[in-house]
Write a protein that holds these residues in place. Sequence first.
Motif, short mmCIF file in Angstrom:
data_model
loop_
_atom_site.label_atom_id
_atom_site.label_comp_id
_atom_site.label_asym_id
_atom_site.label_seq_id
_atom_site.Cartn_x
_atom_site.Cartn_y
_atom_site.Cartn_z
N SER A 184 -11.85 -65.49 1.64
CA SER A 184 -12.12 -64.05 1.71
C SER A 184 -13.54 -63.68 1.33
O SER A 184 -14.17 -64.30 0.47
CB SER A 184 -11.15 -63.30 0.80
N ILE A 204 -0.88 -61.93 -1.78
CA ILE A 204 -1.78 -62.94 -2.34
C ILE A 204 -1.42 -63.12 -3.81
O ILE A 204 -1.73 -62.26 -4.64
CB ILE A 204 -3.25 -62.51 -2.19
N PHE A 247 -10.09 -64.45 -6.50
CA PHE A 247 -9.84 -65.29 -5.33
C PHE A 247 -10.89 -65.11 -4.25
O PHE A 247 -11.00 -65.92 -3.33
CB PHE A 247 -8.44 -65.03 -4.75
N GLN A 254 -3.83 -69.58 -1.27
CA GLN A 254 -2.57 -69.41 -0.55
C GLN A 254 -2.18 -67.94 -0.48
O GLN A 254 -2.37 -67.18 -1.43
CB GLN A 254 -1.45 -70.20 -1.25
N ALA A 255 -1.63 -67.54 0.65
CA ALA A 255 -1.12 -66.19 0.84
C ALA A 255 0.15 -66.27 1.68
O ALA A 255 0.49 -67.34 2.22
CB ALA A 255 -2.17 -65.31 1.52
#
Length: 280
Positions: A78, A202, A252, A262-263
């Motif tokens: 992100s 998330i 994150f 991880q999401a």
Amino acid sequence: MAPKFARLALAATLASLSSPFAPAWSIPSISQVLTPNPMSTRQIQQVPDTLTTSATSDWHYLTPSIHPETGRPVSLWSTYYHIYQARDISQGYPLLDPNGRALAYLSHRDWCYAALQGTVQVEDRQGGRQTYNFAGRGANLQLDCSAYFKSLSPATLQKTGRVRFSLARGVHGDGAGGYRLVPYRTIAVDRNLIPLGSTVYIPAARGQRIVTPTGETFLHDGYFFAADVGSAIKGNHIDVFIGSSKRNPFLFITSKASGVFQAFIVRDPQVTQTLNALHR
């Protein structure tokens, strides 16, 4: 819909920009806090929103009816984006609408950053504020922005210099698909991986302490909503909208492709319906 060119390379530059005026702050309310159903054998960490400092806070903590980690897992990385803020000046360069009508006048630098971000909040000479959004491009180059964005390709600079604007429906600007941008909720996505209108959970965001530009403090519940896109947002790259703040509050978010986390794409119709309404 914002263009969002080359945000990865520009994240540090944009984060360092100082606002010319104290930003207005509001997060649209969620009219109803969801009532949870039993979550079978899986348990989710409960993070109460008791950290909220304002009795009139517009942030509402979402309680899921389905455990979010039963959704489709995805590995993401992100960046983040925000509303660019500027002042209207008498001898500036015009923000043009698709018909060529001037909406406001900005300095050369502000015009270029507004075009790059795709959303700009302008303070007029009477102290009022208007938010303008990306509304396509004109046929001819209006401004050369190469002095401010050394890392952008000639093609991207040419697109940036032709951006047109329109008055935004949302206080914080508009995303894609008719959605409005909501601070700390909206994410820009690649629709080939995450369809618009999806809820993304998330785990690393859950319980994260958020301080808004006005000093309001709350804990995040981990839920985000896919309501925007961008030409630089490809594959497993997402872009988190943080409103008028310029400081990334999420651990994150590393703005590096190597910063994978991880999401889950959530299958919870109640949460998705609520977030969808929040963005309309």
